[in-house]
Design an enzyme around this catalytic site. Structure first.
Site, PDB file in Angstrom:
ATOM      1  N   LYS A 229       0.848  -1.204   0.000  1.00 12.60           N
ATOM      2  CA  LYS A 229       0.000   0.000   0.000  1.00 12.60           C
ATOM      3  C   LYS A 229       0.882   1.252   0.000  1.00 12.60           C
ATOM      4  CE  LYS A 229      -0.306  -0.453   5.031  1.00 12.60           C
ATOM      5  NZ  LYS A 229      -1.140  -0.979   6.129  1.00 12.60           N
TER       6      LYS A 229
ATOM      7  N   TYR B 291      16.587  29.167   9.932  1.00 13.16           N
ATOM      8  CA  TYR B 291      15.398  29.873  10.402  1.00 13.16           C
ATOM      9  C   TYR B 291      15.361  29.915  11.930  1.00 13.16           C
ATOM     10  CZ  TYR B 291      13.418  29.949   5.712  1.00 13.16           C
ATOM     11  OH  TYR B 291      13.190  30.195   4.380  1.00 13.16           O
TER      12      TYR B 291
ATOM     13  N   MET C   5      12.437  23.976   3.871  1.00 16.25           N
ATOM     14  CA  MET C   5      11.626  23.282   2.868  1.00 16.25           C
ATOM     15  C   MET C   5      12.498  22.497   1.901  1.00 16.25           C
ATOM     16  SD  MET C   5       8.898  24.798   0.104  1.00 16.25           S
ATOM     17  CE  MET C   5       7.651  25.341   1.249  1.00 16.25           C
TER      18      MET C   5
HETATM   19  C1  LIG Z   1      -0.353  -2.104   6.680  1.00 19.49           C
HETATM   20  C2  LIG Z   1      -0.956  -3.404   7.045  1.00 19.49           C
HETATM   21  C3  LIG Z   1      -0.151  -4.556   7.234  1.00 19.49           C
HETATM   22  C4  LIG Z   1       1.362  -4.513   7.246  1.00 19.49           C
HETATM   23  O1  LIG Z   1       1.819  -4.076   8.498  1.00 19.49           O
HETATM   24  P1  LIG Z   1       3.389  -3.947   8.854  1.00 19.49           P
HETATM   25  O2  LIG Z   1       3.406  -3.510  10.268  1.00 19.49           O
HETATM   26  O3  LIG Z   1       3.933  -2.912   7.933  1.00 19.49           O
HETATM   27  O4  LIG Z   1       3.984  -5.288   8.621  1.00 19.49           O
HETATM   28  C5  LIG Z   1      -0.790  -5.752   7.455  1.00 19.49           C
HETATM   29  N1  LIG Z   1      -2.148  -5.826   7.534  1.00 19.49           N
HETATM   30  C6  LIG Z   1      -2.942  -4.750   7.373  1.00 19.49           C
HETATM   31  C7  LIG Z   1      -4.415  -4.901   7.475  1.00 19.49           C
HETATM   32  C8  LIG Z   1      -2.378  -3.505   7.125  1.00 19.49           C
HETATM   33  O5  LIG Z   1      -3.174  -2.434   6.979  1.00 19.49           O
END
Ligand SMILES: *Cc1c(COP(=O)(O)O)cnc(C)c1O
Length: 359
Positions: free
Chosen positions: A35, A254, A302
């Site tokens: 993801k 800054y 930035m």
């Molecule tokens: C993001 C996610 C994972 C992976 O988790 P990690 O801690 O990065 O291994 C697994 N299951 C679900 C439902 C997730 O949203």
């Protein structure tokens, strides 16, 4: 010459980390979590390097369709399922699997003619984010079976202690809730994220869902990626584009947040928070210059940040700088900045060029 800020994506580190996952789960199938553009690493080259996995999980429909169209034929699971009935057409067309975490989604399915999906019924076992209560779960599974709404049903849950020191007690409690809710059912199950893969073999079951460990970062505060034999996949690098000599009392950046208490030499690096470097990283956050450790000074801008060159005499304009990755872990930088390694990797800005390396 282009601005020298680049993220190198080491694909052999990725396959190394996948081998580590396999070592932990010799009997489970692996669904690689990709993801958020593969945690900021770039979806398609990551998926290609991980092509031997049994499935992929993400939650962006467009990215899932891209994967299919690029020729990946493993199961692709959408972790938040579908949001509207209209999407079901695409789920069926591209053979995408869906998490069902709410009975609204069950209604959308029973009212739809697109029913040949692989479904993952998600049970809320204590995290109280997504998931059906045990009662809703019984209703959902019975309704889906009665209306013949699924090709297959897998049972899943997600553990709450992923980015903190896992509390064994909470895992045990969640596992118990899951076992009770699913008693007597013989469906495949999917429970473990990276943290559970490494520390809780009893959670492995049929499918595991590793994310962060594939990218070579640690899911734990008390164990480094190196101790877990994981290799960093992303190395965020840049160069020094200016140097300054400071007298005692001179201030940097800054708000003059850093003040020199001795004469010192500093370097300006072409990387800032618009590249994804955390603005909250304070003075003393580690960086690597010419392969030697040094530190951030003052406020992150930035587009630039400032580093200490006082003890690195051979460093000057064009000296290479590693912000995180090989030699200075993203875990360390995150800890200094008061955030999680997950956030830093995902926040890599689109303007940073990603360069995939196979060696
Ligand atoms: C993001 C996610 C994972 C992976 O988790 P990690 O801690 O990065 O291994 C697994 N299951 C679900 C439902 C997730 O949203």
């Amino acid at each position: 010459m282009a601005r020298p800020t680049q993220a190198f994506i080491n694909l052999s580190a990725l396959t190394h980390n996948l081998a580590i996952v396999r070592h932990y789960v010799p009997r489970s199938r692996i669904m690689a979590v990709i993801k958020a553009d593969a945690y900021g690493h770039g979806l398609l080259h990551v998926a290609s390097a991980l092509n031997t996995v049994d499935g992929f999980a993400l939650l962006e429909l467009e990215a899932a369709i891209n994967l299919r169209e690029a020729g990946f034929c493993q199961p692709i699971l959408l972790l938040e399922g579908f949001f509207t009935p209209q999407e079901l057409t695409l789920f069926e067309q591209y053979q995408l699997s869906a998490v069902i975490h709410h009975n609204e989604q069950v209604s959308m399915l029973t009212q739809s003619k697109h029913r040949q999906l692989d479904l993952y019924l998600k049970i809320n076992t204590g995290m109280n984010r997504l998931g059906l209560t045990p009662e809703q779960f019984i209703y959902a599974i019975n309704t889906l079976k009665q209306h013949q709404c699924a090709n297959s049903i897998t049972l899943m849950t997600h553990f709450a202690s992923a980015d903190e020191n896992i509390e064994k007690e909470s895992i045990v409690r969640q596992l118990q809730s899951f076992t009770t809710a699913t008693q007597g059912l013989t469906h495949s199950c999917s429970l473990a994220n990276s943290a559970a893969i490494i520390r809780y073999p009893e959670t492995h079951t049929d499918w595991v869902r590793p994310g962060i460990m594939l990218y070579g970062a640690s899911p734990f505060a008390d164990q480094t990626a190196e101790q877990l034999n994981l290799k960093p996949v992303m190395t965020l690098s840049s160069k020094i584009i200016a140097t300054q000599e400071l007298k005692s009392g001179d201030k940097v950046g800054y708000h003059g947040l850093f003040e020199a208490d001795n004469p010192m030499r500093i370097g300006i690096v072409a990387c800032g928070y618009a590249d994804g470097y955390p603005r909250h990283a304070p003075t003393n956050t580690p960086v690597l210059i010419n392969n030697q450790r040094s530190r951030i000074l003052g406020r992150i801008s930035m587009d630039m940040l400032t580093v200490d060159l006082t003890h690195i005499q051979n460093a000057g304009i064009n000296s290479p700088v590693v912000l995180w990755g090989e030699g200075v872990s993203v875990d360390e930088v995150a800890q200094h900045a008061g955030t999680a390694n997950y956030e830093l990797l995902c926040a890599l800005a689109p303007r940073v060029e990603k360069i995939a390396l196979s060696q």
